[in-house]
Design an enzyme around this catalytic site. Structure first.
Site, mmCIF file in Angstrom:
data_model
loop_
_atom_site.group_PDB
_atom_site.id
_atom_site.type_symbol
_atom_site.label_atom_id
_atom_site.label_comp_id
_atom_site.label_asym_id
_atom_site.label_seq_id
_atom_site.Cartn_x
_atom_site.Cartn_y
_atom_site.Cartn_z
ATOM 1 N N TYR A 149 0.984 -1.251 0.065
ATOM 2 C CA TYR A 149 0.000 -0.241 -0.254
ATOM 3 C C TYR A 149 0.967 1.131 -0.077
ATOM 4 O O TYR A 149 1.955 1.350 0.610
ATOM 5 C CB TYR A 149 -0.653 0.165 1.344
ATOM 6 C CG TYR A 149 -1.796 1.265 1.293
ATOM 7 C CD1 TYR A 149 -2.815 1.337 0.162
ATOM 8 C CD2 TYR A 149 -1.695 2.307 2.138
ATOM 9 C CE1 TYR A 149 -3.494 2.470 0.259
ATOM 10 C CE2 TYR A 149 -2.272 3.405 2.163
ATOM 11 C CZ TYR A 149 -3.220 3.460 1.245
ATOM 12 O OH TYR A 149 -4.076 4.625 1.190
ATOM 13 N N TRP A 151 1.292 5.694 -1.726
ATOM 14 C CA TRP A 151 0.945 6.797 -2.653
ATOM 15 C C TRP A 151 2.011 7.092 -3.520
ATOM 16 O O TRP A 151 2.124 8.097 -4.123
ATOM 17 C CB TRP A 151 0.796 7.869 -1.741
ATOM 18 C CG TRP A 151 -0.560 8.092 -1.320
ATOM 19 C CD1 TRP A 151 -1.548 7.398 -0.660
ATOM 20 C CD2 TRP A 151 -1.410 9.176 -2.159
ATOM 21 N NE1 TRP A 151 -2.676 7.747 -0.891
ATOM 22 C CE2 TRP A 151 -2.913 8.956 -1.657
ATOM 23 C CE3 TRP A 151 -1.500 10.153 -2.893
ATOM 24 C CZ2 TRP A 151 -4.081 9.701 -1.994
ATOM 25 C CZ3 TRP A 151 -2.478 10.991 -3.235
ATOM 26 C CH2 TRP A 151 -3.841 10.958 -2.664
HETATM 27 N N1 LIG Z 1 -1.810 7.899 12.436
HETATM 28 C C1 LIG Z 1 -1.953 8.119 11.141
HETATM 29 N N2 LIG Z 1 -1.432 7.390 10.446
HETATM 30 C C2 LIG Z 1 -2.091 7.240 8.807
HETATM 31 C C3 LIG Z 1 -2.937 8.332 8.668
HETATM 32 C C4 LIG Z 1 -3.374 9.304 9.678
HETATM 33 O O1 LIG Z 1 -4.540 9.717 9.071
HETATM 34 N N3 LIG Z 1 -3.081 8.824 10.923
HETATM 35 N N4 LIG Z 1 -3.439 8.300 7.274
HETATM 36 C C5 LIG Z 1 -3.321 6.853 6.629
HETATM 37 C C6 LIG Z 1 -3.388 7.271 5.101
HETATM 38 S S1 LIG Z 1 -5.122 7.945 4.708
HETATM 39 C C7 LIG Z 1 -2.528 7.001 4.196
HETATM 40 S S2 LIG Z 1 -3.056 7.236 2.615
HETATM 41 C C8 LIG Z 1 -1.408 6.589 4.648
HETATM 42 C C9 LIG Z 1 -0.245 6.882 3.545
HETATM 43 O O2 LIG Z 1 1.040 6.189 3.633
HETATM 44 P P1 LIG Z 1 1.959 6.080 2.129
HETATM 45 O O3 LIG Z 1 1.117 6.208 1.173
HETATM 46 O O4 LIG Z 1 2.813 4.755 2.466
HETATM 47 O O5 LIG Z 1 2.898 7.293 2.711
HETATM 48 P P2 LIG Z 1 3.735 7.926 1.738
HETATM 49 O O6 LIG Z 1 4.642 8.916 2.662
HETATM 50 O O7 LIG Z 1 3.153 8.845 0.606
HETATM 51 O O8 LIG Z 1 4.564 6.926 0.911
HETATM 52 C C10 LIG Z 1 4.923 6.649 -0.313
HETATM 53 C C11 LIG Z 1 6.212 6.141 -0.729
HETATM 54 O O9 LIG Z 1 6.348 5.834 -1.808
HETATM 55 C C12 LIG Z 1 7.869 6.451 -2.333
HETATM 56 N N5 LIG Z 1 7.605 6.720 -3.891
HETATM 57 C C13 LIG Z 1 7.517 8.006 -4.489
HETATM 58 N N6 LIG Z 1 7.368 7.934 -5.748
HETATM 59 C C14 LIG Z 1 8.261 6.439 -6.152
HETATM 60 C C15 LIG Z 1 8.467 5.598 -7.097
HETATM 61 O O10 LIG Z 1 8.253 6.127 -8.188
HETATM 62 N N7 LIG Z 1 8.815 4.478 -7.051
HETATM 63 C C16 LIG Z 1 8.666 3.876 -5.828
HETATM 64 N N8 LIG Z 1 9.351 2.389 -5.727
HETATM 65 N N9 LIG Z 1 8.614 4.654 -4.536
HETATM 66 C C17 LIG Z 1 8.152 5.777 -4.559
HETATM 67 C C18 LIG Z 1 7.927 7.587 -1.532
HETATM 68 O O11 LIG Z 1 9.451 7.967 -1.361
HETATM 69 C C19 LIG Z 1 7.469 7.311 -0.246
HETATM 70 O O12 LIG Z 1 8.223 6.882 0.847
HETATM 71 O O13 LIG Z 1 -0.925 6.661 5.845
HETATM 72 C C20 LIG Z 1 -2.049 6.202 6.676
HETATM 73 N N10 LIG Z 1 -1.453 6.547 7.886
HETATM 74 N N1 LIG Z 2 -1.638 18.227 1.918
HETATM 75 C C1 LIG Z 2 -2.140 17.053 1.957
HETATM 76 N N2 LIG Z 2 -3.249 16.657 1.545
HETATM 77 C C2 LIG Z 2 -3.687 15.476 1.630
HETATM 78 C C3 LIG Z 2 -2.972 14.565 2.193
HETATM 79 C C4 LIG Z 2 -1.792 14.682 2.789
HETATM 80 O O1 LIG Z 2 -0.828 13.873 3.283
HETATM 81 N N3 LIG Z 2 -1.279 16.139 2.829
HETATM 82 N N4 LIG Z 2 -3.368 13.166 2.340
HETATM 83 C C5 LIG Z 2 -4.460 12.728 1.346
HETATM 84 C C6 LIG Z 2 -5.125 11.559 1.659
HETATM 85 S S1 LIG Z 2 -4.491 10.211 1.300
HETATM 86 C C7 LIG Z 2 -6.257 11.569 2.473
HETATM 87 S S2 LIG Z 2 -6.824 9.876 2.981
HETATM 88 C C8 LIG Z 2 -6.935 12.382 2.635
HETATM 89 C C9 LIG Z 2 -7.370 12.657 4.271
HETATM 90 O O2 LIG Z 2 -8.472 13.443 4.412
HETATM 91 P P1 LIG Z 2 -9.250 13.304 5.905
HETATM 92 O O3 LIG Z 2 -9.211 12.029 6.391
HETATM 93 O O4 LIG Z 2 -10.476 13.974 5.804
HETATM 94 O O5 LIG Z 2 -8.286 14.423 6.707
HETATM 95 P P2 LIG Z 2 -7.716 14.570 7.961
HETATM 96 O O6 LIG Z 2 -6.581 15.535 7.767
HETATM 97 O O7 LIG Z 2 -7.126 13.100 8.602
HETATM 98 O O8 LIG Z 2 -8.813 14.880 8.979
HETATM 99 C C10 LIG Z 2 -9.853 15.993 8.552
HETATM 100 C C11 LIG Z 2 -10.183 16.700 9.890
HETATM 101 O O9 LIG Z 2 -10.836 15.818 10.520
HETATM 102 C C12 LIG Z 2 -10.959 16.188 11.862
HETATM 103 N N5 LIG Z 2 -11.025 14.967 12.849
HETATM 104 C C13 LIG Z 2 -10.385 14.175 13.506
HETATM 105 N N6 LIG Z 2 -11.036 13.406 14.395
HETATM 106 C C14 LIG Z 2 -12.195 13.783 14.045
HETATM 107 C C15 LIG Z 2 -13.338 13.428 15.076
HETATM 108 O O10 LIG Z 2 -13.470 12.526 15.698
HETATM 109 N N7 LIG Z 2 -14.740 14.307 14.972
HETATM 110 C C16 LIG Z 2 -14.620 15.236 13.855
HETATM 111 N N8 LIG Z 2 -15.781 15.863 13.813
HETATM 112 N N9 LIG Z 2 -13.281 15.724 13.316
HETATM 113 C C17 LIG Z 2 -12.195 15.178 13.434
HETATM 114 C C18 LIG Z 2 -9.359 16.600 12.081
HETATM 115 O O11 LIG Z 2 -8.965 17.490 13.337
HETATM 116 C C19 LIG Z 2 -9.198 17.258 10.708
HETATM 117 O O12 LIG Z 2 -9.613 18.756 10.877
HETATM 118 O O13 LIG Z 2 -6.306 13.832 2.410
HETATM 119 C C20 LIG Z 2 -5.640 13.986 1.287
HETATM 120 N N10 LIG Z 2 -4.852 15.058 1.107
HETATM 121 MO MO LIG Z 3 -5.145 8.378 2.146
#
Ligand SMILES: Nc1nc2c(c(=O)[nH]1)N[C@H]1C(S)=C(S)[C@@H](COP(=O)(O)OP(=O)(O)OC[C@H]3O[C@@H](n4cnc5c(=O)[nH]c(N)nc54)[C@H](O)[C@@H]3O)O[C@H]1N2
Ligand SMILES: Nc1nc2c(c(=O)[nH]1)N[C@H]1C(S)=C(S)[C@@H](COP(=O)(O)OP(=O)(O)OC[C@H]3O[C@@H](n4cnc5c(=O)[nH]c(N)nc54)[C@H](O)[C@@H]3O)O[C@H]1N2
Ligand SMILES: [Mo]
Length: 822
Positions: A149, A151
């Protein structure tokens, strides 16, 4: 940026303060003027942060300027040259010392602490090819986890995960993943309720919202931050709409509010009413609202009758027929901390005026996360505005530009895992086997364990090898120390990465991958708006000895004698041409003419037009118009407030209708210590998860060189914590340092620390060691949302915080790891 130093940027960028996206536009103008600087050539390229023009001098990627049609370019693209040449770049293939000597019989407890040895590509590729086949033939394909998994990058060909899965399939198969970390819970429950996942679907157009809505509610949503990125390439059109919304809100034409424990960027931009709900208790709050509408006969009875099933069962729960607990606003207040009078007023306001609830996803990344979106749909059904312009709910306005109208464009395909071959091969016997994305560590730790998942039972296989390409699980997965322990059990870990992430450092074999600017590719702009095709034109040669994931996988397949199965005899450029020509013929069918590939490639992009009808799109309008002719994809064809299917699974933790379940950890729990605070980990403003952390962008947000943690002044005072202090945040699962920001923006009892801060262990590889830098997943729990979806619960965690009094350790994660001398 000619100069990539972190400090130099800071001087300029803080002038305009990069608080609002787009403010850096002027910086480009100063820095790059209007055309290429002498001796520099321009290429088009892109990342998840946007498209851009890249400036290349000699063989150096020296700067970027904004893409002409980007409505609000993000500061993040300015850091790309710095990322390309970061000290943490993996330039050569490396193997862990012990693994090089003893292969899979090495001491795996040394994973993460032992030195790496630089090897030639031939040695590395031979080793990988042999090792994958050894595991395949010894244990079978269910012993290799390649769910991988993450990005990674943009581009229809260089999709590391697909390429690696294609290669793994050729070798005989792998264990894959179902779902993701983003919407693990919502994407499983929503199809039962609405027949579609809703989270990755087009929303009612922003044009309709601005025209018709009276109330726009950001409910746990922070689009000002999160819409900066997209899964494909963002053009940031939603920022133009949000700025229109701001004008309407300032003119009191639309009332913008937010429900969130934190005053997030979006709240601070609109400055509307802020309802501070206690973390993870929104379902109780919505039940209180529903009760108020129900008991005062305010709700839309007709809508419920015509468009939904199962209100009766829900009603019994609402009034407390069986549990003797009516879900009154007063009951809700005790749980969610929002006063009963606010709950009542809010419900009445939404009922009286056209109201759109824009919900984010953090609320479902929590224990029993399924309930949030289910309850919101139920509440909106009672409000009766689903399918009306500017009314109802929207679950993707904050992500990848949901709600920006869709242009008339052909689709664009990409590399797939289909193996086209007349030959019999290992791939012919493989049957896809997937586990829920966030269950990976549980699976590695507990082979043979049975878990429930959406009505099925899954038995964990015994995983011996993990192969990751394009993700950073050592940031993204919850409960870092449990993960570290599980990872040490594995015989072999192979990773493709451009950077020395924590995941790369936990590998046995690390293969250096390129980034977008180092290769050719093709991608769409606008996940929802679909406005352009962009040519990603290679600007520089691969940095160091890095290779494209395509090349890496091709070389490995070649060693197995299956090169043709992998490439189908096509060069990367021929693949791009094929994707494009498929779009060309699809376009012809739709009467959309696009130029020949060569012409497109030369000009860098093509643009599609957006018809007026797209701007008038209203989600679920057809269903509202005629539910018999346009039924939903649910068993009843209607909105399922009660789902017979979900009920039939007989789960204790997810029943037939939405309800309030106490989370495993929360502020109202009698088990919680008085000193515990609730940790939320939203998504960072100047990063994509852990990406770009290894650039000067850190200077824009770090506190005392560490990931910031927001703490309320009352909580800080009690603990003697001041702004800028290095603090220790801990619970029974782990410990991390962080830099304190004392602010009213975060509610009392709540800590806010973004996901994605690089994990910098005090003693690398040691289970339980403290993180020096700010990895919030030290604190989180590795538990599924429920038996239904098994999504992650990153936003459910309690922790303690105190001022750090020890000697403050140096940050070392942004240096190269230990490399053994030959
Ligand atoms: N506590 C907490 N944890 C969370 C979340 C949260 O809200 N709270 N959010 C979760 C969510 S929604 C998500 S989506 C995940 C995201 O987790 P990830 O998607 O695993 O996070 P990234 O840092 O985007 O990692 C992508 C990696 O791909 C590498 N990469 C970029 N380009 C290339 C390429 O061309 N080739 C290869 N081989 N690698 C490449 C980058 O260098 C990077 O290290 O985290 C989750 N974890
Ligand atoms: N700049 C930037 N943009 C991103 C990403 C990134 O890493 N960086 N990641 C992308 C990805 S993979 C994803 S999945 C999306 C994530 O999109 P979301 O999951 O919607 O984003 P979060 O930042 O986790 O949370 C959004 C809001 O929810 C609030 N929140 C947390 N817990 C609660 C709760 O219990 N109740 C309520 N009412 N609010 C709560 C937080 O305070 C925050 O303001 O964003 C995408 N966009
Ligand atoms: Mo995500």
């Amino acid at each position: 940026m000619k100069n990539n130093s972190r400090r130099d940027f800071l001087k300029t960028s803080l002038m305009g303060s990069a608080a609002v996206v787009g403010s850096v536009k002027s910086l480009n103008a100063i820095d790059i003027a209007s055309g290429p600087i002498l001796n520099e050539s321009q290429k088009f390229s892109a990342t998840h942060f946007g498209a851009f023009k890249a400036y290349i001098k000699g063989d150096q990627f020296t700067g970027v300027s904004d893409f002409v049609d980007d409505a609000s370019p993000t500061p993040m693209i300015q850091a790309l040259p710095s990322r390309t040449y970061a000290p943490t770049r993996v330039k050569y293939p490396y193997v862990r010392e012990g693994f090089l000597k003893k292969g899979h019989q090495s001491d795996t407890s040394k994973r993460g602490s032992e030195k790496f040895v630089r090897v030639s590509w031939d040695v590395a590729l031979d080793l990988v090819a042999k090792e994958v086949m050894r595991v395949q033939s010894t244990y079978g394909y269910k012993s290799i986890y390649a769910g991988s998994y993450g990005w990674f990058c943009v581009g229809k060909l260089n999709n590391p995960q697909r390429l690696m899965n294609r290669m793994m399939k050729i070798a005989g198969g792998y264990v894959g993943r179902a779902g993701d970390y983003s919407t693990g819970a919502a994407q499983v429950i929503m199809p039962h309720v609405l027949g579609t996942n809703e989270v990755y679907e087009q929303q009612t157009s922003w044009d309709m919202v601005l025209k018709h809505a009276k109330n726009v509610i950001f409910w746990g949503a922070d689009p000002m931050t999160t819409n900066q990125i997209a899964w494909e390439i963002p053009a940031h059109e939603s920022y133009s709409y949000m700025s229109e919304l701001k004008k309407l809100s300032d003119a009191n034409k639309i009332n913008v509010m937010s429900v969130d424990p934190v005053a997030n960027d979006t709240q601070r931009y609109f400055e509307g009413e802020h309802i501070r709900v206690r973390p993870n208790t929104d379902v109780a709050m919505m039940l209180g609202m529903a009760y108020h509408l129900y008991s005062n006969k305010l709700y839309d009875h007709e809508f419920i009758k015509k468009y939904t099933v199962g209100f009766k069962q829900f009603e019994q729960y609402l009034i407390g027929e069986k549990d003797n607990t009516p879900k009154t606003p007063e009951w809700a207040e005790r749980i969610c901390g929002v006063s009963a009078s606010t709950i009542k007023k809010f419900a009445e306001k939404l009922m009286k005026e056209r109201s759109l609830l824009m919900a984010g996803w953090a609320t479902q990344r929590a224990d029993h996360g399924e309930q949030f979106h289910w309850m919101m749909v139920t509440l909106c059904a009672m409000l009766g505005q689903i399918g009306l312009p500017g009314g109802g709910f929207g679950f993707s306005y904050h992500y990848s530009g949901g709600g920006t109208p869709t242009a008339d464009a052909p689709g664009l395909t990409g590399i797939s895992t289909n193996i086209v071959s007349d030959k019999e091969g290992p791939w012919t016997k493989y049957k896809p086997f997937n586990i829920p994305a966030a269950k990976v560590v549980d699976m590695i730790a507990n082979p043979g364990k049975k878990i429930a998942f959406n009505g099925k039972e899954i038995v964990y296989p015994d995983i011996k090898m993990v192969y990751w390409a394009g993700g950073n699980p050592f940031h993204h997965h919850q409960d870092r120390n449990a993960m570290l322990k599980a990872w040490k059990k594995l015989e072999t870990v192979i990773v493709h990465e451009p950077f020395w992430t924590s995941t790369a450092r936990m590998a046995d074999i690390i293969l250096p991958a390129t980034t977008e600017i180092e290769r050719n590719d093709i991608e769409r702009i606008g996940d929802y708006s679909s406005t352009h095709f962009l040519a990603l034109q290679q600007g520089i040669e691969p940095v160091g000895e890095s290779k494209n994931d395509f090349e890496i996988c091709r070389e490995i397949c070649k060693r197995w004698g299956y090169e043709k199965e992998f490439t189908e005899d096509k060069t990367p450029m021929q693949w791009l041409e094929q994707f494009y020509s498929e779009a060309l013929s699809q376009g012809l069918e739709k009467n959309i003419t696009i130029p020949k590939f060569e012409e497109f490639w030369k000009q860098g992009y093509i643009k599609f037009t957006t018809p007026q009808s797209a701007k008038e799109f209203v989600r679920h309008a057809d269903f509202r118009e005629n539910p018999m002719l346009n039924p939903l994809g649910t068993p009843s064809g209607k909105i399922e407030i009660f789902s017979k299917v979900v009920d039939s699974f007989k789960y204790d933790d997810c029943k037939g209708h939405p309800m309030w379940f106490e989370p495993i950890e929360w502020l109202g729990s009698h088990k919680a210590k008085k000193t515990s605070l609730h940790v939320l980990s939203p998504h960072p403003k100047y990063r994509l998860h852990s990406q770009l952390s290894n650039t000067w962008l850190r200077d824009l947000y770090e506190v005392s060189g560490r990931e910031p943690i927001w703490i309320n002044p009352e909580d800080a005072k009690k603990r003697g914590i001041k702004n800028g202090d290095v603090v220790k945040v801990f619970n029974e699962r782990g410990t991390t340092l962080a830099g304190a920001i004392v602010t009213q923006a975060v509610s009392q009892g709540v800590l806010r620390m973004c996901e994605g801060g690089w994990y910098d262990p005090m003693e690398p590889g040691k289970i339980g060691t403290m993180c020096k830098h700010g990895d919030v997943n030290q604190l989180t729990l590795d538990k599924g949302t429920s038996s239904l979806a098994q999504g992650n619960i990153a936003n459910t965690a309690l922790a303690e915080i105190e001022k750090y009094t020890g000697e403050i350790p140096a940050i070392t994660i942004f240096d190269e790891p230990k490399i053994a001398r030959k």
